[in-house]
Write a protein that holds these residues in place. Structure first.
Motif, PDB file in Angstrom:
ATOM      1  N   TYR A  37      36.123  42.287  44.997  1.00  0.00           N
ATOM      2  CA  TYR A  37      36.715  43.064  43.895  1.00  0.00           C
ATOM      3  C   TYR A  37      36.655  44.549  44.223  1.00  0.00           C
ATOM      4  O   TYR A  37      35.666  45.026  44.801  1.00  0.00           O
ATOM      5  CB  TYR A  37      35.960  42.813  42.585  1.00  0.00           C
ATOM      6  N   GLY A  39      37.332  48.206  42.100  1.00  0.00           N
ATOM      7  CA  GLY A  39      37.679  48.885  40.854  1.00  0.00           C
ATOM      8  C   GLY A  39      38.689  49.998  41.114  1.00  0.00           C
ATOM      9  O   GLY A  39      38.774  50.538  42.219  1.00  0.00           O
ATOM     10  N   ASP A 155      32.610  41.073  39.819  1.00  0.00           N
ATOM     11  CA  ASP A 155      33.763  41.753  39.216  1.00  0.00           C
ATOM     12  C   ASP A 155      33.334  42.880  38.266  1.00  0.00           C
ATOM     13  O   ASP A 155      33.853  43.989  38.328  1.00  0.00           O
ATOM     14  CB  ASP A 155      34.696  40.743  38.511  1.00  0.00           C
ATOM     15  N   PRO A 159      32.844  48.349  39.297  1.00  0.00           N
ATOM     16  CA  PRO A 159      32.985  49.710  38.750  1.00  0.00           C
ATOM     17  C   PRO A 159      31.676  50.493  38.671  1.00  0.00           C
ATOM     18  O   PRO A 159      31.687  51.725  38.581  1.00  0.00           O
ATOM     19  CB  PRO A 159      33.565  49.473  37.354  1.00  0.00           C
ATOM     20  N   ILE A 319      36.115  44.975  31.947  1.00  0.00           N
ATOM     21  CA  ILE A 319      37.172  45.043  32.966  1.00  0.00           C
ATOM     22  C   ILE A 319      38.413  44.246  32.595  1.00  0.00           C
ATOM     23  O   ILE A 319      38.368  43.337  31.768  1.00  0.00           O
ATOM     24  CB  ILE A 319      36.650  44.530  34.329  1.00  0.00           C
ATOM     25  N   VAL A 344      40.225  46.144  37.734  1.00  0.00           N
ATOM     26  CA  VAL A 344      39.540  45.694  38.946  1.00  0.00           C
ATOM     27  C   VAL A 344      40.506  44.783  39.697  1.00  0.00           C
ATOM     28  O   VAL A 344      41.054  43.832  39.121  1.00  0.00           O
ATOM     29  CB  VAL A 344      38.239  44.947  38.578  1.00  0.00           C
TER      30      VAL A 344
END
Ligand code: NAP
Ligand code: ZN
Ligand code: ZN
Length: 350
Positions: A37, A39, A155, A159, A319, A344
Motif C-alpha cells: 500500500y 498513501g 493499509d 499513512p 482510509i 491509499v
C-alpha cells in the motif's frame, strides 16, 4: 537491476501512467520490499504538479509505504524476509552530522535523501534520482526501514509513515499531554491522525476546520472541541486559549488570526507547506511571548516510536483504498478537501 511497475507523471499537468522502472541490485545493507500500500500525501501533489519547483520527470511519488520484506542483503540484521515494514519520506542521510547523530535524520545538514525526487548516483537509481512508493517494489537501506507492529493493518499503517510522524513529532517535542490545550488546524490526512494521536497522549484537543462538516468524525477521532474557522466568532471566542497549535493546512492562511489564539508562551507550528511566503505582523509574535515554529516529519527512531504508540493505542489512518488507475481523480479530490481522510493505493492493481 530488477524491474518494478510504477505510476508516474511526466509533466506538471500530466496524468498518471504506468511505467516500468529499475530498482538496484541489493547491496549488503539493502532491503527489497514488496510494496502493498502507498498513501497519497498532499506533498506528493505539490511535487507531481511542481508547485514547489525542482520536480524531476517522470515523477513517481509516494512516501507512505507499507509492505513486506522480499529479500535482504548479506549484512542486514534489522529485518528478515516476510517482515511487515514501512518506509516514510527518507531513504538515506549522511549519518555523520549533528542532527543525524541525534537521530533527527530529517534535518541532516547536507540534506537527507528523500524517497522521491532527490538526485542520487545512478548505481542507487539508474535514472539518477529517487522514485517513490507508487510502485510494486522499492530497495531501501535497512536503517531507513521501520517495522510495522502486528495489530495495525498495512493499509491503515501506510499513512502513518508520513502523516503520523509529522504530527507525532511536534506533539512530543512541545510536550502535548494532560493539562495541555492543543489545536489542530485542518482535518485532512495529517490533521485527522494528529487528532487521534494528541487525544491518545491525553491533551485537550480542538479542531479548527474551515466548516463544521466533519465535526462528528472529529469527535469520534477524539477531539474535545470543534470550531469552524469560516465563523469570525471562533477567533473572538478562542483568543489566548491554546498552548500549542499545529497548522496542517496546504493553502495560505491569515496566520496572525491564528497566532492570537495562543496563550502566553504558546507555540504555533507550521506543518502545511503552501508555496507562498508567510505574512506575520511582528506585534503578533511579540505579544504574549508567542512562538512561531516549524517541524518536518520525524527521525527514524521516532517513526518507530510513533508506530509502536499507534499500535498500542489502536490508531490507524481513516482510509479510502483505490486502484492505481484512480490516482488523478484522488489528487483532484484531495485538493478539493474531498477526502475521508487518506487515499491509499493498493499496489496489487498495478
Ligand atoms: P490534505 O489531506 O489535503 O489536508 C489539508 C487540510 O487543510 C484539508 O483537509 C482542509 O482541512 C484544509 N484546507 C485545505 N485547503 C484549505 C483552504 N483553502 N483554506 C483552509 N483550509 C484548507 O493534506 P495533507 O496531506 O494533510 O498535507 C497538508 C500539508 O502538509 C501539505 O501542504 C503538505 O505538503 C504538508 N506536509 C508537511 C509535512 C511536514 O513534514 N511538515 C509532512 C507532510 C505533509 P479542513 O477541511 O478541515 O479545513
Ligand atoms: Zn507526506
Ligand atoms: Zn546528516
Amino acid at each position: 537491476m530488477s524491474t518494478a511497475a510504477a505510476y508516474a507523471v511526466s509533466a506538471p499537468d500530466g496524468h498518471f501512467e504506468k511505467l516500468a522502472i529499475e530498482r538496484r541490485d541489493l547491496g549488503p545493507n539493502d532491503v527489497l520490499i514488496d510494496v502493498k500500500y502507498a498513501g497519497i500525501c498532499h506533498s506528493d501533489i505539490h511535487t507531481a504538479r511542481d508547485e514547489w519547483g525542482g520536480a524531476r520527470y517522470p515523477c513517481v511519488p509516494g512516501h507512505e509505504i507499507a509492505g513486506l520484506v522480499a529479500a535482504v542483503g548479506s549484512a542486514v540484521t534489522k529485518h528478515a524476509v516476510g517482515d511487515r515494514v514501512g518506509v516514510g519520506c527518507m531513504v538515506d542521510s549522511c549519518g555523520k552530522c549533528e542532527p543525524c547523530l541525534a537521530g533527527e535524520e530529517q534535518y541532516c545538514i547536507p540534506g537527507a535523501t528523500m524517497t522521491y525526487n532527490t538526485a542520487v548516483a545512478p548505481e542507487l537509481q539508474s535514472n539518477g534520482y529517487t522514485m517513490g512508493g507508487y510502485s510494486t517494489q522499492v530497495v531501501v537501506t535497512e536503517g531507513f526501514v521501520v517495522g510495522i507492529p502486528e495489530g495495525i493493518g498495512l493499509d491503515v499503517a501506510a499513512p502513518l509513515l508520513c502523516a503520523g510522524v509529522t504530527l507525532f513529532s511536534p506533539l512530543r517535542h512541545w510536550n502535548a499531554g494532560p493539562g495541555k490545550k492543543v489545536a489542530i488546524i485542518g482535518m485532512g490526512g495529517l490533521g485527522h491522525v494528529g487528532v487521534k494521536i494528541a487525544a491518545a497522549m491525553g491533551a485537550e484537543v480542538t479542531v479548527l476546520s474551515h466548516s463544521l462538516s466533519k465535526q462528528e468524525d472529529g469527535k469520534r477521532f477524539g477531539a474535545h472541541h470543534y470550531y469552524a474557522t469560516s465563523d469570525k466568532q471562533t477567533f473572538r471566542e478562542l483568543r489566548g486559549k491554546f498552548d500549542l497549535i499545529l497548522n496542517t493546512v496546504s493553502a495560505d492562511l491569515p496566520i496572525d488570526d491564528y497566532l492570537r489564539l495562543l496563550a502566553l508562551d504558546g507555540t504555533l507550528v507550521i506543518l502545511g507547506l503552501p508555496e507562498k511566503p508567510l505574512q506575520v505582523k511582528p506585534f503578533t509574535i511579540a505579544g504574549y511571548r508567542r512562538s512561531l515554529a516549524g517541524s518536518m516529519i520525524g527521525g527514524i527512531a521516532q517513526t518507530q516510536e510513533m508506530l509502536n504508540f499507534c499500535a498500542e493505542h489502536g490508531i490507524g489512518a481513516e482510509i479510502e483504498v483505490i486502484s492505481a488507475d484512480r490516482i488523478d481523480e484522488a489528487y483532484d479530490r484531495v485538493v478539493a478537501s474531498d477526502v475521508r481522510y487518506r487515499f491509499v493505493i493498493d499496489t496489487a492493481t498495478m
